[in-house]
Design an enzyme around this catalytic site. Structure first.
Site, PDB file in Angstrom:
ATOM      1  N   ASN A   1     -12.867  -3.028   2.679  1.00  0.00           N
ATOM      2  CA  ASN A   1     -13.794  -1.908   2.795  1.00  0.00           C
ATOM      3  C   ASN A   1     -14.771  -1.984   1.626  1.00  0.00           C
ATOM      4  O   ASN A   1     -14.359  -2.157   0.468  1.00  0.00           O
ATOM      5  CB  ASN A   1     -13.027  -0.583   2.761  1.00  0.00           C
TER       6      ASN A   1
ATOM      7  N   GLY B   1     -15.065   3.292   4.244  1.00  0.00           N
ATOM      8  CA  GLY B   1     -13.710   3.775   3.983  1.00  0.00           C
ATOM      9  C   GLY B   1     -13.213   3.442   2.596  1.00  0.00           C
ATOM     10  O   GLY B   1     -12.081   3.759   2.257  1.00  0.00           O
TER      11      GLY B   1
ATOM     12  N   HIS C   1     -10.416  -4.824  -3.434  1.00  0.00           N
ATOM     13  CA  HIS C   1      -9.078  -5.089  -2.896  1.00  0.00           C
ATOM     14  C   HIS C   1      -9.176  -5.562  -1.452  1.00  0.00           C
ATOM     15  O   HIS C   1     -10.048  -5.138  -0.704  1.00  0.00           O
ATOM     16  CB  HIS C   1      -8.185  -3.849  -2.995  1.00  0.00           C
TER      17      HIS C   1
ATOM     18  N   ASP D   1       0.850  -1.184   0.000  1.00  0.00           N
ATOM     19  CA  ASP D   1       0.000   0.000   0.000  1.00  0.00           C
ATOM     20  C   ASP D   1       0.893   1.245   0.000  1.00  0.00           C
ATOM     21  O   ASP D   1       1.898   1.302   0.719  1.00  0.00           O
ATOM     22  CB  ASP D   1      -0.924  -0.004   1.222  1.00  0.00           C
TER      23      ASP D   1
HETATM   24  P1  5GP Z   1      -9.666   1.784   0.371  1.00  0.00           P
HETATM   25  O1  5GP Z   1      -9.700   3.012   1.201  1.00  0.00           O
HETATM   26  O2  5GP Z   1     -10.350   1.983  -0.974  1.00  0.00           O
HETATM   27  O3  5GP Z   1     -10.149   0.563   1.092  1.00  0.00           O
HETATM   28  O4  5GP Z   1      -8.147   1.494   0.115  1.00  0.00           O
HETATM   29  C1  5GP Z   1      -7.446   1.964  -0.999  1.00  0.00           C
HETATM   30  C2  5GP Z   1      -5.984   1.831  -0.659  1.00  0.00           C
HETATM   31  O5  5GP Z   1      -5.226   1.955  -1.845  1.00  0.00           O
HETATM   32  C3  5GP Z   1      -5.477   2.902   0.319  1.00  0.00           C
HETATM   33  O6  5GP Z   1      -4.944   2.270   1.464  1.00  0.00           O
HETATM   34  C4  5GP Z   1      -4.425   3.650  -0.491  1.00  0.00           C
HETATM   35  O7  5GP Z   1      -3.326   4.042   0.287  1.00  0.00           O
HETATM   36  C5  5GP Z   1      -4.046   2.644  -1.558  1.00  0.00           C
HETATM   37  N1  5GP Z   1      -3.629   3.243  -2.828  1.00  0.00           N
HETATM   38  C6  5GP Z   1      -4.281   4.190  -3.527  1.00  0.00           C
HETATM   39  N2  5GP Z   1      -3.618   4.488  -4.658  1.00  0.00           N
HETATM   40  C7  5GP Z   1      -2.521   3.701  -4.676  1.00  0.00           C
HETATM   41  C8  5GP Z   1      -1.439   3.551  -5.597  1.00  0.00           C
HETATM   42  O8  5GP Z   1      -1.359   4.214  -6.646  1.00  0.00           O
HETATM   43  N3  5GP Z   1      -0.477   2.634  -5.279  1.00  0.00           N
HETATM   44  C9  5GP Z   1      -0.553   1.888  -4.145  1.00  0.00           C
HETATM   45  N4  5GP Z   1       0.445   1.011  -3.940  1.00  0.00           N
HETATM   46  N5  5GP Z   1      -1.543   1.997  -3.251  1.00  0.00           N
HETATM   47  C10 5GP Z   1      -2.522   2.897  -3.513  1.00  0.00           C
END
Ligand code: 5GP
Ligand code: ZN
Length: 110
Positions: free
Chosen positions: A83, A89, A96, A30
């Site tokens: 999530n 969130g 994912h 992440d």
């Molecule tokens: P959500 O909040 O949708 O459950 O989690 C999305 C996750 O994706 C977040 O923890 C965020 O830090 C991660 N994330 C978003 N964009 C990128 C990216 O371009 N590269 C990586 N490695 N992680 C990402």
């Protein structure tokens, strides 16, 4: 889904070091880790969220893929988070699994 950031990561359009990859899934760190170990597992195919998932075999594969990734990096204690929906969130609408570990995790999560 051209505009989806995780589709771009899965398709190597955004260079990202995969911890593990196969035909169906990839895992990678992440970008904004919430724990000493924090990686994501995503299907290569675009699925917006768990609510749109209609393939139990794929879901089982993602779970096993998370376990395989944890095993590869020697992570024995961890938490999986999916999530689902904005209030949970979810910010990226490509399914994912978060895998978090490397410290004692509080319960219940906020
Ligand atoms: P959500 O909040 O949708 O459950 O989690 C999305 C996750 O994706 C977040 O923890 C965020 O830090 C991660 N994330 C978003 N964009 C990128 C990216 O371009 N590269 C990586 N490695 N992680 C990402
Ligand atoms: Zn996508």
């Amino acid at each position: 889904m051209e505009s989806c950031i995780f589709c771009q990561i899965a398709g190597n359009e955004i260079p990202t070091a995969f911890i593990l990859e196969d035909d169906l899934a990839v895992s990678f760190k992440d970008i904004e880790p919430r724990a000493p170990v924090h990686f994501l597992v995503i299907p290569r195919r675009h699925v917006a969220s768990l609510n749109e998932a209609r393939d139990p075999a794929l879901l089982g594969h993602l779970l096993d893929f998370a376990r395989q990734t944890a095993e590869k990096i020697g992570l024995e204690q961890y938490r999986l988070v999916i999530n689902t929906g904005r209030d949970s969130g979810q910010a990226v609408f490509h399914l994912h699994l978060h895998v978090l570990g490397g410290r004692k995790l509080g319960w219940p999560p906020g």
